[in-house]
Design a protein around this motif. Structure first.
Motif, short mmCIF file in Angstrom:
data_model
loop_
_atom_site.label_atom_id
_atom_site.label_comp_id
_atom_site.label_asym_id
_atom_site.label_seq_id
_atom_site.Cartn_x
_atom_site.Cartn_y
_atom_site.Cartn_z
N LYS A 267 0.83 -1.21 0.00
CA LYS A 267 0.00 0.00 0.00
C LYS A 267 0.86 1.26 0.00
CE LYS A 267 -4.35 -1.71 1.79
NZ LYS A 267 -5.47 -1.37 2.64
N THR A 268 1.95 1.23 0.73
CA THR A 268 2.86 2.37 0.74
C THR A 268 3.48 2.58 -0.63
OG1 THR A 268 3.33 2.06 3.09
CG2 THR A 268 4.94 3.33 1.82
N ALA A 269 3.90 1.50 -1.27
CA ALA A 269 4.49 1.60 -2.61
C ALA A 269 3.48 2.17 -3.61
CB ALA A 269 4.99 0.24 -3.07
N LEU A 270 2.25 1.71 -3.54
CA LEU A 270 1.22 2.22 -4.45
C LEU A 270 0.89 3.68 -4.18
CD1 LEU A 270 -1.10 -0.91 -4.52
CD2 LEU A 270 0.16 0.04 -6.48
N THR A 271 0.80 4.05 -2.92
CA THR A 271 0.50 5.44 -2.57
C THR A 271 1.64 6.35 -3.01
OG1 THR A 271 -0.82 4.73 -0.68
CG2 THR A 271 -0.05 7.01 -0.67
N ASP A 272 2.87 5.96 -2.72
CA ASP A 272 4.03 6.77 -3.12
C ASP A 272 4.10 6.91 -4.63
OD1 ASP A 272 4.69 7.01 -0.43
OD2 ASP A 272 6.35 5.58 -0.53
N ALA A 273 3.86 5.82 -5.34
CA ALA A 273 3.89 5.86 -6.80
C ALA A 273 2.79 6.77 -7.34
CB ALA A 273 3.74 4.45 -7.37
N LEU A 274 1.61 6.69 -6.74
CA LEU A 274 0.51 7.55 -7.18
C LEU A 274 0.86 9.02 -6.99
CD1 LEU A 274 -2.34 7.98 -8.27
CD2 LEU A 274 -3.17 7.72 -5.92
N PHE A 275 1.37 9.37 -5.82
CA PHE A 275 1.72 10.76 -5.55
C PHE A 275 2.82 11.25 -6.49
CE2 PHE A 275 0.14 10.26 -0.94
CZ PHE A 275 -1.16 10.49 -1.35
N GLU A 276 3.75 10.37 -6.82
CA GLU A 276 4.80 10.74 -7.76
C GLU A 276 4.23 10.97 -9.17
OE1 GLU A 276 8.94 8.87 -9.49
OE2 GLU A 276 8.28 8.27 -7.48
N LEU A 277 3.34 10.10 -9.60
CA LEU A 277 2.72 10.28 -10.92
C LEU A 277 1.85 11.53 -10.97
CD1 LEU A 277 1.77 6.56 -11.68
CD2 LEU A 277 3.44 7.97 -12.92
N LEU A 278 1.23 11.87 -9.85
CA LEU A 278 0.36 13.05 -9.81
C LEU A 278 1.14 14.36 -9.94
CD1 LEU A 278 -2.22 11.98 -7.11
CD2 LEU A 278 -2.68 12.43 -9.53
N GLU A 279 2.44 14.29 -9.80
CA GLU A 279 3.25 15.49 -10.00
C GLU A 279 3.20 15.95 -11.46
OE1 GLU A 279 5.01 17.43 -7.83
OE2 GLU A 279 4.27 16.25 -6.15
N THR A 280 2.93 15.00 -12.37
CA THR A 280 2.94 15.34 -13.80
C THR A 280 1.66 15.00 -14.54
OG1 THR A 280 3.98 13.21 -14.32
CG2 THR A 280 5.46 15.10 -13.95
N LYS A 281 0.73 14.29 -13.88
CA LYS A 281 -0.49 13.84 -14.56
C LYS A 281 -1.71 14.04 -13.67
CE LYS A 281 0.23 10.17 -17.40
NZ LYS A 281 0.28 8.76 -17.74
N GLU A 282 -2.85 14.10 -14.30
CA GLU A 282 -4.13 14.09 -13.58
C GLU A 282 -4.45 12.66 -13.20
OE1 GLU A 282 -6.12 16.75 -12.78
OE2 GLU A 282 -4.50 18.01 -13.53
N ILE A 283 -5.20 12.48 -12.13
CA ILE A 283 -5.51 11.13 -11.66
C ILE A 283 -6.29 10.35 -12.71
CG2 ILE A 283 -7.62 11.75 -10.41
CD1 ILE A 283 -6.64 9.65 -8.27
N ALA A 284 -7.15 11.02 -13.45
CA ALA A 284 -7.94 10.34 -14.48
C ALA A 284 -7.07 9.77 -15.60
CB ALA A 284 -8.97 11.30 -15.05
N ASP A 285 -5.86 10.29 -15.74
CA ASP A 285 -4.95 9.84 -16.79
C ASP A 285 -3.98 8.76 -16.33
OD1 ASP A 285 -6.11 11.72 -18.50
OD2 ASP A 285 -4.67 13.28 -17.90
N ILE A 286 -4.10 8.34 -15.10
CA ILE A 286 -3.19 7.32 -14.56
C ILE A 286 -3.89 5.97 -14.60
CG2 ILE A 286 -1.92 6.53 -12.52
CD1 ILE A 286 -1.73 9.51 -11.70
N SER A 287 -3.29 5.04 -15.30
CA SER A 287 -3.88 3.70 -15.39
C SER A 287 -3.34 2.81 -14.27
CB SER A 287 -3.52 3.07 -16.75
OG SER A 287 -2.14 2.78 -16.80
N VAL A 288 -4.08 1.76 -14.01
CA VAL A 288 -3.64 0.78 -13.01
C VAL A 288 -2.31 0.17 -13.45
CG1 VAL A 288 -4.19 -1.43 -11.92
CG2 VAL A 288 -5.97 0.32 -12.16
#
Length: 178
Positions: free
Chosen positions: A9-30
């Motif tokens: 869960k920590t890895a997924l959360t950290d990865a999500l926050f890192e991706l959100l630095e450059t993308k919108e959440i709707a543009d992030i795929s699983v």
């Protein structure tokens, strides 16, 4: 919580926050999230049904952390404010992403209610007046919203200036309490 589950869960959360630095959440795929977190898609779906669920999980954890820590501050307003500030500082990136991605509404509501009740329990007598409750409602909402404003306008002031201003505003408003 099992250490493996926490690590995932920590890895997924950290990865999500890192991706959100450059993308919108709707543009992030699983798939993209799992690759970034180095987590198998099947493992992702054991814990979450979609990317947005990570925000909900994070909100729940942050809200519980704030509640537990502030309850142990024993009513001293300075300690309560420092505690709140320390929790938000230690969860800075996550809270920032929640606010900037408009996924913060449930967390903000919970934090405001929790802060109100904590202030009420620690500052007021058994039968607080409506005026006192209104002051505390104003303070709890204002404090949370000041952080949101700062995340949206970080160029307006430093984080240290924000903390100082919040303390001054809260101290001034607490003089209104009877």
């Amino acid at each position: 919580m099992d250490k493996r589950v926490l690590k995932t869960k920590t890895a997924l959360t950290d990865a999500l926050f890192e991706l959100l630095e450059t993308k919108e959440i709707a543009d992030i795929s699983v798939t993209e999230l799992c690759e970034k977190a180095d987590v198998n898609r099947r493992t992702f779906y054991i814990h979450y049904s979609n990317v947005d669920d990570i925000f909900e999980d994070y909100e729940n954890e942050l809200s519980e952390q704030v509640y537990q820590t502030m309850k142990s501050a024993n009513g001293d307003i300075e300690t309560l404010l420092d505690t709140f500030d320390n929790i938000l500082s230690s969860n800075f990136q996550g809270f920032k992403q929640l606010c900037l991605n408009q996924k913060h509404h449930a967390l903000i509501d919970r934090l405001q209610r929790m802060l109100f009740h904590t202030l009420e329990d620690s500052l007021l007598v058994d039968n607080p007046s409506a005026n006192d409750q209104l002051v505390l409602q104003y303070l709890s909402s204002g404090l949370i919203n000041s952080y949101i404003y700062w995340f949206e306008h970080p160029d307006k002031m430093s984080y240290q200036e924000l903390a100082i201003i919040n303390k001054e505003i809260i101290q001034a408003n607490l003089t209104i309490l009877k």
